[in-house]
Write a protein that holds these residues in place. Structure first.
Motif, PDB file in Angstrom:
ATOM      1  N   SER A 171     -12.742 -18.896   2.519  1.00 45.75           N
ATOM      2  CA  SER A 171     -13.413 -17.609   2.341  1.00 45.75           C
ATOM      3  C   SER A 171     -13.722 -17.300   0.884  1.00 45.75           C
ATOM      4  N   GLY A 172     -13.142 -18.094  -0.053  1.00 46.18           N
ATOM      5  CA  GLY A 172     -13.277 -17.794  -1.474  1.00 46.18           C
ATOM      6  C   GLY A 172     -12.144 -16.945  -2.004  1.00 46.18           C
ATOM      7  N   ASN A 173     -11.151 -16.676  -1.157  1.00 38.23           N
ATOM      8  CA  ASN A 173      -9.989 -15.870  -1.545  1.00 38.23           C
ATOM      9  C   ASN A 173      -8.926 -16.782  -2.156  1.00 38.23           C
ATOM     10  N   LEU A 174      -8.478 -16.443  -3.335  1.00 44.90           N
ATOM     11  CA  LEU A 174      -7.410 -17.174  -4.016  1.00 44.90           C
ATOM     12  C   LEU A 174      -6.111 -16.427  -3.747  1.00 44.90           C
ATOM     13  N   VAL A 175      -5.159 -17.095  -3.066  1.00 47.75           N
ATOM     14  CA  VAL A 175      -3.984 -16.401  -2.530  1.00 47.75           C
ATOM     15  C   VAL A 175      -2.712 -17.047  -3.062  1.00 47.75           C
ATOM     16  N   LEU A 176      -1.792 -16.214  -3.526  1.00 45.68           N
ATOM     17  CA  LEU A 176      -0.459 -16.642  -3.916  1.00 45.68           C
ATOM     18  C   LEU A 176       0.474 -16.280  -2.763  1.00 45.68           C
ATOM     19  N   ARG A 177       1.018 -17.324  -2.098  1.00 45.09           N
ATOM     20  CA  ARG A 177       1.755 -17.072  -0.859  1.00 45.09           C
ATOM     21  C   ARG A 177       2.723 -18.210  -0.567  1.00 45.09           C
ATOM     22  N   THR A 178       3.562 -17.950   0.418  1.00 44.51           N
ATOM     23  CA  THR A 178       4.456 -18.994   0.920  1.00 44.51           C
ATOM     24  C   THR A 178       3.826 -19.609   2.162  1.00 44.51           C
ATOM     25  N   PRO A 179       4.228 -20.826   2.539  1.00 50.65           N
ATOM     26  CA  PRO A 179       3.678 -21.440   3.769  1.00 50.65           C
ATOM     27  C   PRO A 179       3.953 -20.608   5.006  1.00 50.65           C
ATOM     28  N   GLU A 180       4.977 -19.746   4.946  1.00 48.93           N
ATOM     29  CA  GLU A 180       5.292 -18.920   6.110  1.00 48.93           C
ATOM     30  C   GLU A 180       4.337 -17.727   6.254  1.00 48.93           C
ATOM     31  N   GLY A 181       3.473 -17.497   5.262  1.00 46.84           N
ATOM     32  CA  GLY A 181       2.472 -16.426   5.375  1.00 46.84           C
ATOM     33  C   GLY A 181       2.785 -15.178   4.585  1.00 46.84           C
ATOM     34  N   VAL A 182       3.808 -15.180   3.731  1.00 46.76           N
ATOM     35  CA  VAL A 182       4.132 -14.016   2.907  1.00 46.76           C
ATOM     36  C   VAL A 182       3.201 -14.035   1.685  1.00 46.76           C
ATOM     37  N   VAL A 183       2.330 -13.022   1.567  1.00 41.93           N
ATOM     38  CA  VAL A 183       1.351 -12.950   0.484  1.00 41.93           C
ATOM     39  C   VAL A 183       1.905 -12.090  -0.652  1.00 41.93           C
ATOM     40  N   PHE A 184       1.908 -12.655  -1.866  1.00 44.75           N
ATOM     41  CA  PHE A 184       2.375 -11.929  -3.043  1.00 44.75           C
ATOM     42  C   PHE A 184       1.204 -11.376  -3.875  1.00 44.75           C
TER      43      PHE A 184
END
Length: 808
Positions: free
Chosen positions: A146-159
């Protein structure tokens, strides 16, 4: 013989060795390339500004993230579309440190073990950070499709994610909320934060504001409208706006629109551009051209802060927006329009030492000291001279109240030309003269993209002799193939660019739908029902897929048809008035050029005059409506538009006989600054309706349309056509052919009273059933409009005033 076999064997071995060396080199390069490009950055890892190959690439390869050069040895960490566009090397959609670029050496983006994502400048200070904390060892930074740069864990927790902190662009499914805003770039070449913002206001309404260094003002929606008048809803608690991949945008305050190329297919972006306009772009494949498929403001000079204080904005379709200093003012900064202009004089508060310089068709929005209703110009000037803080005034006729209003100004900001009314501003008496010129200025810098620094990465231990040998042996065989491919690509791109130049730009900013030729052929049932015909083409009736009845004009395929297509599309795309025909779409496919209009149930004025369907009241209202449409073209829209072919065939009537001026194939857009424009390449119009200026090669102004309007009004009163000669009319019994105007003038010269003239020339189809006062007004206005001397003719706004406020 053995010696020859040995040589042959040696050559075979060397060829095999060279092949495997080339294969090894290729696999090695491919391995390094595949390892350096990923969509994920893990903990305790970093990306270096000194390595162009340090990139994050989304799995679908549409988006890339890395370091982007924004100046000389200045970089920002950004996200862009991987494929270069036709105009820009990179189309940036997000930046981390747009206002604090970093050094081109030793700078890094690092994901620390603490969970914080930081951008360090030359290994020292932190230029940007997410300020996140996580003990998870699997925390990662990932670039999604989508073009979204995401800082997260593989479990889906978005920081943290870039979608929550946009810069000037939204991507599909990226929401704009009460906590986010779009901020434009400073200019096309300066990525720093600019002066324009898109945000949800405290009243829950999505707005655009000019937030400059000295002042700020909201300009979208129109600031003088209440929320409900602008079709906005304040009663919502979500404050959310988003658009989908098909090009449909919807906001919680009821802003809703869709792209002209609505549907699945192209990549899209919604960008608040540096000029203050919000535009939806679609990427045309395979040319790589970004095309505007919707924009918030069509009249770009209405955007606040466009030219800075004391300067006037005008729009020229050939070069775009232009800024001009007021007379006796000078530009402050030749590289930045926002600084505007400053006076070359000192103004005294003593009213007898000041006078006014007149500037027609101009206004500066806002900053009024007062609003004085029903004031004469003399009263308005005297009051302004008495006020030390009154720097000038705007004086215009109010069509709703029928009187003139005066707007004294304390500042000159948000200036735009081609506006009803006249601007007067103060200057010392000794500096005031007639016909003060406007000093036009433009930016002194180029709009070219910033060139990227050359940072080719050299691999250590590379043996140049081996490389030369390998290239020499293997390159020659590829040379011919490369040459063939290059020639083919050049020819292909030339055709594509030519095609894009012709078809891509035309409706970009107009909001029209683009039809295919097969679609229009289907809705017209093979162009079977003809409803009109002219020199430019044939008009057919069609029923669109949404059940709307349309008039579809198919232009001739000759060069003249092409020119008419460009003129009509570029002209009507900028117009919006109830007395002008509305265009819904177009087709520009190969040699086919078609325009799709709203269908007018009652046909043209010419047809109705012949069929005796118009009583005196309808005729009078048609004259008023036509005058309003032409006045808008001449005096209210941002360009100075001459129709050049006003006649009954080009005045269409809807169900209620509301007139709408149509057919802009011969129209001309000119600069407001110079009415005596010599740029007409040929005579325009229809014989019988053309002003004398065309015949005698005199300067062409808006008065040519006024003349044609007068002829049309005479036709409505008399029921006679101007394009046919008058034979044996009246008691004279003369066989000599005379034109309509001459005939009416001779009748008037023989009759002392207007009443007797009306009785002689009135259309016999009305059977004496008409309002004598209204007919006298029509004839008087018509004869005034067809004066031989153009300066003796009224303007269209004066025509409206005479028609609606004529003394009884």
């Amino acid at each position: 013989m053995c010696w020859l076999n040995l040589v042959h064997h040696f050559q075979l071995v060397m060829a095999t060795l060279i092949f495997f060396l080339q294969l090894s080199l290729f696999l090695s390069s491919f391995s390094r390339l595949s390892c350096s490009i990923s969509d994920t950055l893990h903990k305790a890892s970093s990306l270096s500004v000194e390595k162009p190959s340090d990139l994050l690439v989304s799995p679908n390869e549409i988006f890339s993230a890395g370091f982007h050069a924004v100046g000389l040895n200045a970089y920002s960490f950004a996200i862009w579309f991987t494929k270069p566009s036709h105009v820009h090397n990179r189309t940036i959609v997000w930046m981390a440190n747009r206002d604090q670029p970093i050094n081109g050496r030793l700078s890094k983006l690092s994901l620390l073990r603490t969970g914080n994502l930081i951008l360090t400048d030359a290994g020292q200070s932190i230029s940007w950070a997410t300020n996140t904390v996580s003990t998870s060892s699997s925390l990662q930074l990932k670039l999604y499709n989508s073009g979204n740069l995401v800082l997260r864990t593989p479990e889906g927790v978005v920081f943290w994610q870039s979608f929550d902190s946009p810069t000037d662009t939204l991507l599909p499914e990226q929401p704009l909320t009460r906590y986010t805003k779009l901020i434009s770039s400073r200019s096309q070449t300066n990525c720093a934060s600019g002066f324009y913002k898109l945000f949800f206001d405290d009243d829950n309404v999505l707005r655009m504001i000019f937030d400059g260094p000295e002042t700020s003002s909201i300009f979208w929606p129109d600031p003088w409208l209440l929320s409900n008048q602008a079709n906005r809803s304040r009663y919502n608690d979500t404050r959310n706006a988003v658009f989908d991949s098909r090009g449909h945008f919807k906001s919680s305050d009821r802003v809703e629109f869709q792209a002209t190329d609505f549907g699945k297919g192209p990549q899209r972006r919604l960008t608040l551009d540096s000029d203050g306009n919000l535009r939806l772009y679609s990427l045309e494949e395979p040319s790589g051209t970004w095309v505007v498929s919707w924009q918030a403001i069509s009249k770009t000079c209405r955007i606040h802060g466009a030219c800075g204080p004391n300067s006037l904005c005008t729009y020229d379709p050939s070069v775009g927006r232009k800024c001009s200093c007021l007379p006796r003012f000078k530009m402050i900064n030749h590289t930045d329009l926002s600084y505007g202009c400053e006076p070359e004089f000192n103004l005294s508060c003593k009213h007898h030492e000041a006078a006014f310089i007149k500037l027609p068709q101009a206004d500066f929005y806002g900053y009024n000291l007062y609003i004085w209703r029903n004031y004469s110009l003399k009263m308005c000037k005297n009051r302004c001279l008495e006020l030390c803080n009154c720097r000038g005034l705007h004086y215009r006729f109010n069509y709703e109240t029928g009187v003139y209003d005066c707007y004294p100004k304390r500042e000159f900001r948000n200036g735009h030309g081609n506006f009803g009314g006249v601007l007067y501003f103060k200057a010392p008496k000794d500096l005031v003269s007639d016909n003060e010129p406007l000093e036009e200025f433009r930016l002194g810098c180029s709009n070219d993209d910033t060139k990227q620094l050359d940072r080719a990465y050299k691999r250590e231990g590379e043996i140049w002799q081996l490389r030369f040998f390998l290239w020499f042996t293997g390159g020659f065989g590829l040379f011919e193939i490369v040459c063939i491919l290059l020639v083919w690509c050049c020819l292909y791109r030339t055709r594509q660019r030519s095609h894009a130049a012709m078809e891509g730009y035309l409706p970009a900013a107009t909001g029209f739908r683009k039809f295919t030729f097969s679609e229009l052929k289907k809705v017209t049932r093979g162009f079977s029902e003809e409803i009109g015909r002219g020199v430019c083409g044939v008009v057919y009736k069609g029923i669109l897929s949404d059940s709307r009845v349309a008039a579809i004009k198919r232009l001739n395929e000759a060069n003249q048809g092409e020119e008419d297509f460009l003129a009509e599309l570029s002209t009507i795309g900028r117009l919006n008035h109830m007395n002008l025909t509305e265009m819904w779409g177009y087709c520009a496919e190969r040699k086919h050029r078609l325009l799709v209009y709203e269908y007018m149930e009652n046909g043209s004025l010419a047809e109705n005059l012949q069929s005796n369907t118009l009583d005196w009241e309808k005729r009078f209202n048609i004259a008023v409506g036509t005058a309003k449409g032409l006045a808008y073209l001449h005096e209210e829209c941002l360009e100075w538009v001459l129709h050049c072919d006003v006649k009954p065939h080009n005045i269409l009537l809807d169900t209620n006989f509301l007139p709408k001026v149509s057919d802009f194939g011969l129209s001309k857009i000119l600069n407001r600054g110079g009415e005596n424009n010599p740029s007409f390449s040929r005579i325009r119009g229809t014989r019988g309706y053309m002003a004398p200026e065309w015949v005698f090669n005199l300067p062409i102004t808006s008065k040519v349309d006024v003349y044609s309007f007068g002829i049309v009004v005479l036709e409505m009163v008399t029921g006679k056509s101007a394009i046919t000669s008058v034979n044996a009319i009246g008691n004279e019994g003369e066989m000599k052919q005379r034109r309509l105007v001459k005939w009416v003038r001779e009748k008037r010269s023989r009759g002392a009273l207007m009443t007797s003239l009306i009785k002689e020339i009135i259309d016999p189809m009305m059977n004496g059933n008409y309002d004598m006062d209204k007919m006298e007004i029509l004839v008087g206005v018509a004869l005034h409009c067809v004066e031989e001397d153009k300066d003796a003719r009224p303007t269209m706004s004066q025509v409206i005033e005479m028609l609606l406020h004529h003394p009884k």
